[in-house]
Motif scaffolding. Structure first.
Motif, PDB file in Angstrom:
ATOM      1  N   MET A 142       0.649  -1.203  -0.396  1.00  0.00           N
ATOM      2  CA  MET A 142      -0.252   0.217   0.193  1.00  0.00           C
ATOM      3  C   MET A 142       1.423   1.640  -0.162  1.00  0.00           C
ATOM      4  SD  MET A 142      -3.067  -0.803   2.406  1.00  0.00           S
ATOM      5  CE  MET A 142      -3.836   0.693   2.319  1.00  0.00           C
ATOM      6  N   ALA A 143       0.346   2.126  -1.146  1.00  0.00           N
ATOM      7  CA  ALA A 143       1.189   3.613  -0.877  1.00  0.00           C
ATOM      8  C   ALA A 143       0.724   4.411   0.103  1.00  0.00           C
ATOM      9  CB  ALA A 143       1.088   3.887  -2.308  1.00  0.00           C
ATOM     10  N   ILE A 144       0.865   4.602   0.813  1.00  0.00           N
ATOM     11  CA  ILE A 144       0.187   5.601   2.336  1.00  0.00           C
ATOM     12  C   ILE A 144       0.505   7.455   2.790  1.00  0.00           C
ATOM     13  CG2 ILE A 144      -1.153   3.361   2.626  1.00  0.00           C
ATOM     14  CD1 ILE A 144       1.008   3.734   5.230  1.00  0.00           C
ATOM     15  N   ASN A 145       0.231   7.121   3.540  1.00  0.00           N
ATOM     16  CA  ASN A 145       0.840   9.183   2.961  1.00  0.00           C
ATOM     17  C   ASN A 145       0.053   9.276   4.825  1.00  0.00           C
ATOM     18  OD1 ASN A 145      -2.073   9.610   3.462  1.00  0.00           O
ATOM     19  ND2 ASN A 145      -2.308  10.568   1.695  1.00  0.00           N
ATOM     20  N   LYS A 146       0.123   8.191   5.469  1.00  0.00           N
ATOM     21  CA  LYS A 146      -0.049   8.791   6.740  1.00  0.00           C
ATOM     22  C   LYS A 146      -0.073   7.253   7.613  1.00  0.00           C
ATOM     23  CE  LYS A 146      -5.144   9.242   7.429  1.00  0.00           C
ATOM     24  NZ  LYS A 146      -6.828   9.716   7.361  1.00  0.00           N
ATOM     25  N   SER A 147      -0.328   6.804   9.026  1.00  0.00           N
ATOM     26  CA  SER A 147      -0.040   5.712   9.992  1.00  0.00           C
ATOM     27  C   SER A 147      -0.987   4.974   9.919  1.00  0.00           C
ATOM     28  CB  SER A 147       0.757   6.319  10.915  1.00  0.00           C
ATOM     29  OG  SER A 147       2.635   6.427  10.451  1.00  0.00           O
ATOM     30  N   LEU A 148      -1.299   3.967   9.944  1.00  0.00           N
ATOM     31  CA  LEU A 148      -2.117   2.684   9.979  1.00  0.00           C
ATOM     32  C   LEU A 148      -2.120   2.010  10.665  1.00  0.00           C
ATOM     33  CD1 LEU A 148      -3.722   2.429   6.800  1.00  0.00           C
ATOM     34  CD2 LEU A 148      -4.433   3.954   7.862  1.00  0.00           C
ATOM     35  N   SER A 149      -2.440   1.869  11.499  1.00  0.00           N
ATOM     36  CA  SER A 149      -2.391   0.464  12.108  1.00  0.00           C
ATOM     37  C   SER A 149      -3.102  -0.592  12.200  1.00  0.00           C
ATOM     38  CB  SER A 149      -3.429   0.924  14.068  1.00  0.00           C
ATOM     39  OG  SER A 149      -3.125   1.854  14.944  1.00  0.00           O
ATOM     40  N   MET A 150      -1.877  -1.274  12.181  1.00  0.00           N
ATOM     41  CA  MET A 150      -2.715  -3.171  11.714  1.00  0.00           C
ATOM     42  C   MET A 150      -2.788  -3.839  12.887  1.00  0.00           C
ATOM     43  SD  MET A 150      -2.607  -3.592   9.112  1.00  0.00           S
ATOM     44  CE  MET A 150      -2.162  -5.283   8.586  1.00  0.00           C
ATOM     45  N   SER A 151      -4.294  -4.754  12.974  1.00  0.00           N
ATOM     46  CA  SER A 151      -4.535  -5.721  13.735  1.00  0.00           C
ATOM     47  C   SER A 151      -4.554  -6.871  13.207  1.00  0.00           C
ATOM     48  CB  SER A 151      -5.617  -4.904  14.508  1.00  0.00           C
ATOM     49  OG  SER A 151      -6.848  -5.242  13.585  1.00  0.00           O
ATOM     50  N   ILE A 152      -3.957  -8.063  14.331  1.00  0.00           N
ATOM     51  CA  ILE A 152      -4.005  -8.844  13.798  1.00  0.00           C
ATOM     52  C   ILE A 152      -4.771  -9.719  13.714  1.00  0.00           C
ATOM     53  CG2 ILE A 152      -2.333 -11.449  13.828  1.00  0.00           C
ATOM     54  CD1 ILE A 152      -0.667  -9.156  15.035  1.00  0.00           C
ATOM     55  N   ASP A 153      -5.806 -10.256  12.638  1.00  0.00           N
ATOM     56  CA  ASP A 153      -6.517 -11.161  12.410  1.00  0.00           C
ATOM     57  C   ASP A 153      -6.004 -12.508  12.821  1.00  0.00           C
ATOM     58  OD1 ASP A 153      -9.555 -11.748  12.645  1.00  0.00           O
ATOM     59  OD2 ASP A 153      -9.690 -11.863   9.865  1.00  0.00           O
ATOM     60  N   THR A 154      -5.882 -12.749  14.076  1.00  0.00           N
ATOM     61  CA  THR A 154      -5.510 -14.280  14.123  1.00  0.00           C
ATOM     62  C   THR A 154      -4.886 -15.173  15.280  1.00  0.00           C
ATOM     63  OG1 THR A 154      -3.398 -16.090  13.526  1.00  0.00           O
ATOM     64  CG2 THR A 154      -2.746 -14.024  13.907  1.00  0.00           C
ATOM     65  N   ASN A 155      -5.334 -16.209  15.610  1.00  0.00           N
ATOM     66  CA  ASN A 155      -5.423 -16.678  17.245  1.00  0.00           C
ATOM     67  C   ASN A 155      -3.898 -16.037  17.830  1.00  0.00           C
ATOM     68  OD1 ASN A 155      -8.191 -16.750  18.347  1.00  0.00           O
ATOM     69  ND2 ASN A 155      -7.801 -19.336  16.703  1.00  0.00           N
TER      70      ASN A 155
END
Length: 234
Positions: A142-155
């Motif tokens: 992804m080309a992005i211009n601001k920070s994004l939080s990534m949550s992990i969809d796994t156990n």
């Protein structure tokens, strides 16, 4: 006279930092082979609370198996362009035909391809050196211009997150972030580790694929031209 018994060898243990180091070696070896230039990682690792995608170009991939996790690499625009151009030039592409903006689709495709090779190299090392198996999904870029939080969809059990900085041949910086289960591998007995596959072989395979695709495209254009001439009776 009492005879002292030899002390038992302490079992070798691999923790999160040991697994992270294997991942760092995969990054430097694959990118170094791909670009023909030096890529280095910091000798220090940072503990972080959570992973996130950051500007300018973020790539992430999930893996699971004996333990689960998320790998993120955040490239600055300068680092992404440098690595992309060095890789393509190393594969024989003319510099004037290459993109100059990190937002170009071709840059994202190439960096995603490199990410796939990095994680593939890492999972191969884990399988051989830790005698276990993890599987990866397809990397997302992804080309992005601001920070994004990534949550992990796994156990994940007691997830741990780490960040390591890298520098390119031109001293452009990018960052690797790893979140994974808190786990520890303990060696029960000695075993031989199979030799790693050479990153150069992977790069050469990709170069051959691109060359064959280019030849096929040129042949198709030539065939279309011949068919048009025949249909016109020329």
């Amino acid at each position: 006279m009492a005879v002292k018994k030899p002390k038992a060898n302490k079992s070798k243990r691999i923790t999160t930092e040991g697994i992270l180091l294997k991942l760092c070696h995969s990054v430097t070896s694959v990118l170094g082979a791909a670009t023909g230039k030096s890529v280095k990682h910091s000798a220090m690792v940072q503990k972080i609370q959570k992973t996130s995608l950051r500007p300018d170009l973020g790539c992430f991939v999930l893996f699971d198996g004996s333990f689960s996790g998320l790998v993120i690499i955040n490239f600055s625009s300068k680092a992404a362009i440098e690595l992309y151009r060095d890789y393509m030039i190393n594969m024989g592409m003319p510099a004037e035909e290459l993109a100059n903006s990190h937002t170009a689709d071709e840059v994202g495709d190439v960096m995603g391809e490199l990410m796939n090779q990095i994680v593939g190299n890492f999972t191969n090392k884990v399988g051989k050196e830790l005698q276990t198996v993890i599987n990866q999904n397809q990397p997302k870029m992804m080309a992005i211009n601001k920070s994004l939080s990534m949550s992990i969809d796994t156990n994940m059990d007691l997830a741990q997150s780490r960040r390591v900085s890298f520098s390119t041949n031109q001293n452009n910086v990018f960052f690797l972030e790893l979140a994974m289960d808190k786990t520890e591998f303990i060696e029960l007995e000695d075993f031989e580790v199979e030799a790693d596959s050479c990153p150069d072989d992977i790069i050469n395979q990709e170069a051959n694929k691109r060359a064959l695709a280019k030849q096929a495209a040129a042949h198709a254009i030539a065939q279309d031209s011949d068919d048009l001439i025949d249909s016109l009776g020329i």
